[in-house]
Scaffold this motif. Structure first.
Motif, PDB file in Angstrom:
ATOM      1  N   LYS A 156      -6.109  29.249  19.790  1.00 55.22           N
ATOM      2  CA  LYS A 156      -6.694  28.440  18.720  1.00 55.22           C
ATOM      3  C   LYS A 156      -6.999  27.001  19.155  1.00 55.22           C
ATOM      4  O   LYS A 156      -7.704  26.277  18.434  1.00 55.22           O
ATOM      5  CB  LYS A 156      -5.751  28.404  17.515  1.00 55.22           C
ATOM      6  N   PHE A 157      -6.496  26.592  20.318  1.00 57.65           N
ATOM      7  CA  PHE A 157      -6.627  25.187  20.716  1.00 57.65           C
ATOM      8  C   PHE A 157      -8.055  24.804  21.105  1.00 57.65           C
ATOM      9  O   PHE A 157      -8.540  23.737  20.714  1.00 57.65           O
ATOM     10  CB  PHE A 157      -5.685  24.873  21.875  1.00 57.65           C
ATOM     11  N   ALA A 216      -4.923  20.283  13.033  1.00 61.21           N
ATOM     12  CA  ALA A 216      -4.511  20.336  14.434  1.00 61.21           C
ATOM     13  C   ALA A 216      -2.996  20.254  14.564  1.00 61.21           C
ATOM     14  O   ALA A 216      -2.384  20.991  15.348  1.00 61.21           O
ATOM     15  CB  ALA A 216      -5.174  19.201  15.218  1.00 61.21           C
ATOM     16  N   ARG A 217      -2.369  19.384  13.789  1.00 57.53           N
ATOM     17  CA  ARG A 217      -0.910  19.248  13.858  1.00 57.53           C
ATOM     18  C   ARG A 217      -0.211  20.544  13.444  1.00 57.53           C
ATOM     19  O   ARG A 217       0.778  20.959  14.063  1.00 57.53           O
ATOM     20  CB  ARG A 217      -0.452  18.084  12.978  1.00 57.53           C
ATOM     21  N   THR A 256      -8.282  22.289  30.347  1.00 53.05           N
ATOM     22  CA  THR A 256      -8.740  20.901  30.331  1.00 53.05           C
ATOM     23  C   THR A 256      -9.156  20.424  28.945  1.00 53.05           C
ATOM     24  O   THR A 256      -9.403  19.241  28.746  1.00 53.05           O
ATOM     25  CB  THR A 256      -9.902  20.690  31.328  1.00 53.05           C
ATOM     26  N   HIS A 257      -9.217  21.327  27.969  1.00 55.93           N
ATOM     27  CA  HIS A 257      -9.423  20.906  26.576  1.00 55.93           C
ATOM     28  C   HIS A 257      -8.160  20.289  25.985  1.00 55.93           C
ATOM     29  O   HIS A 257      -8.233  19.442  25.088  1.00 55.93           O
ATOM     30  CB  HIS A 257      -9.821  22.102  25.700  1.00 55.93           C
ATOM     31  N   LEU A 293      -5.532  17.097  22.702  1.00 57.65           N
ATOM     32  CA  LEU A 293      -4.462  17.368  21.740  1.00 57.65           C
ATOM     33  C   LEU A 293      -3.123  16.832  22.235  1.00 57.65           C
ATOM     34  O   LEU A 293      -2.079  17.106  21.630  1.00 57.65           O
ATOM     35  CB  LEU A 293      -4.334  18.885  21.514  1.00 57.65           C
ATOM     36  N   GLU A 294      -3.146  16.062  23.324  1.00 56.71           N
ATOM     37  CA  GLU A 294      -1.910  15.691  24.013  1.00 56.71           C
ATOM     38  C   GLU A 294      -0.916  14.949  23.126  1.00 56.71           C
ATOM     39  O   GLU A 294       0.288  15.220  23.167  1.00 56.71           O
ATOM     40  CB  GLU A 294      -2.226  14.845  25.247  1.00 56.71           C
ATOM     41  N   SER A 295      -1.377  14.011  22.319  1.00 59.47           N
ATOM     42  CA  SER A 295      -0.445  13.233  21.496  1.00 59.47           C
ATOM     43  C   SER A 295       0.285  14.134  20.508  1.00 59.47           C
ATOM     44  O   SER A 295       1.491  13.973  20.270  1.00 59.47           O
ATOM     45  CB  SER A 295      -1.182  12.117  20.753  1.00 59.47           C
TER      46      SER A 295
END
Length: 272
Positions: free
Chosen positions: A145-146, A160-161, A184-185, A189-191
């Motif tokens: 889903k990311f 997203a959260r 690499t996507h 969403l890293e944070s």
């Protein structure tokens, strides 16, 4: 060498790698091609991914690139070795640099890898990590889903959260101290991923190490540019140039981008 560096990806995710190359090598020109019309690659067959990767590669070869960076983990897992053997220019993927980055920071050698279905199924990260350190413990998790979240631009909000928290729940009890963003996507969403995993887990993306490898290879082969000005990079997408430009401008921090939509076919390419 005034030829550009080519960067290909299944969509916009490879911009996380391109951005780091721009930071470390500010005078090198980059031609970026994202296959947003056919993204994501993760659920596709290996045969499809290899075919698409070759089509993207051939498009950039027609632009006379001096090096190719496959900034897609799925494509790297499936097609890197074949393309590397066939081409006379340097070809670099993102999996081995990502593995090196993780092994530099892990302390308990319990490493998690999140990626597309194709990347996780290939066990490419596990193979790369264990080729360097055979005692490492690797836990892989597919996060289908990311990529759609990122490609839609919905990577920083309540949806997203929720999706990230639900998806990563199974990794929170694995005693991991390092998590590789094996797509690499995912740095977009890293944070949210960091908040979900907690402060005890170091989150690693391959962009910085990949850019370092690019620099080393170009230096070793005498291919570094002599240009002292900041180049105008070129961006190509197989989907909507408007959507690509909006997300890319936000991520790269640049207002005006040279984005063109292209049609990628087996042997020919054309601008739309």
């Amino acid at each position: 060498m005034e030829q550009p560096i080519g960067v290909i990806d299944s969509g916009i995710g490879g911009l996380t790698v391109a951005k780091e190359i721009m930071r470390q090598l500010p005078h090198e020109k980059i031609l970026y091609l994202g296959d947003t019309a056919r993204c994501p690659y993760g659920p596709r067959t290996g045969e499809e991914v290899k075919k698409f990767t070759w089509q993207l590669t051939n498009f950039l070869l027609s632009k006379n690139i001096k090096m190719l960076v496959i900034a897609c983990n799925t494509a790297t897992a499936v097609a890197l070795e074949e393309i590397r053997q066939e081409l006379s220019i340097p070809v670099l993927g993102v999996i081995y640099p990502g593995a090196i980055s993780a092994l530099k920071v892990t302390e308990n050698y319990k490493i998690g890898v999140i990626g597309t279905e194709g990347t996780i199924k290939s066990k490419a990260y596990e193979i790369a990590l264990r080729s360097i350190n055979g005692s490492v413990s690797v836990s892989g998790l597919a996060c289908p889903k990311f990529v759609p979240l990122v490609e839609s631009g919905e990577y920083d909000g309540p949806v997203a959260r929720r999706v990230v928290a639900e998806t990563l729940a199974t990794l929170t009890n694995k005693e991991l101290d390092t998590l590789i963003l094996g797509c690499t996507h995912y740095p977009l969403l890293e944070s949210i991923i960091k908040k979900t995993m907690g402060n005890a887990v170091k989150v690693i993306s391959s962009g910085e190490e990949t850019a370092r490898e690019v620099s080393s290879i170009l230096y070793y082969k005498g291919l570094l540019t002599n240009n002292s000005t900041i180049p105008e990079h070129e961006y190509y997408t197989t989907g909507s140039s408007r959507i690509f430009s909006r997300i890319a401008s936000q991520w790269l921090g640049k207002k005006m981008l040279n984005v063109q939509t292209v049609r990628i076919e087996s042997k020919t390419e054309s601008l739309l």
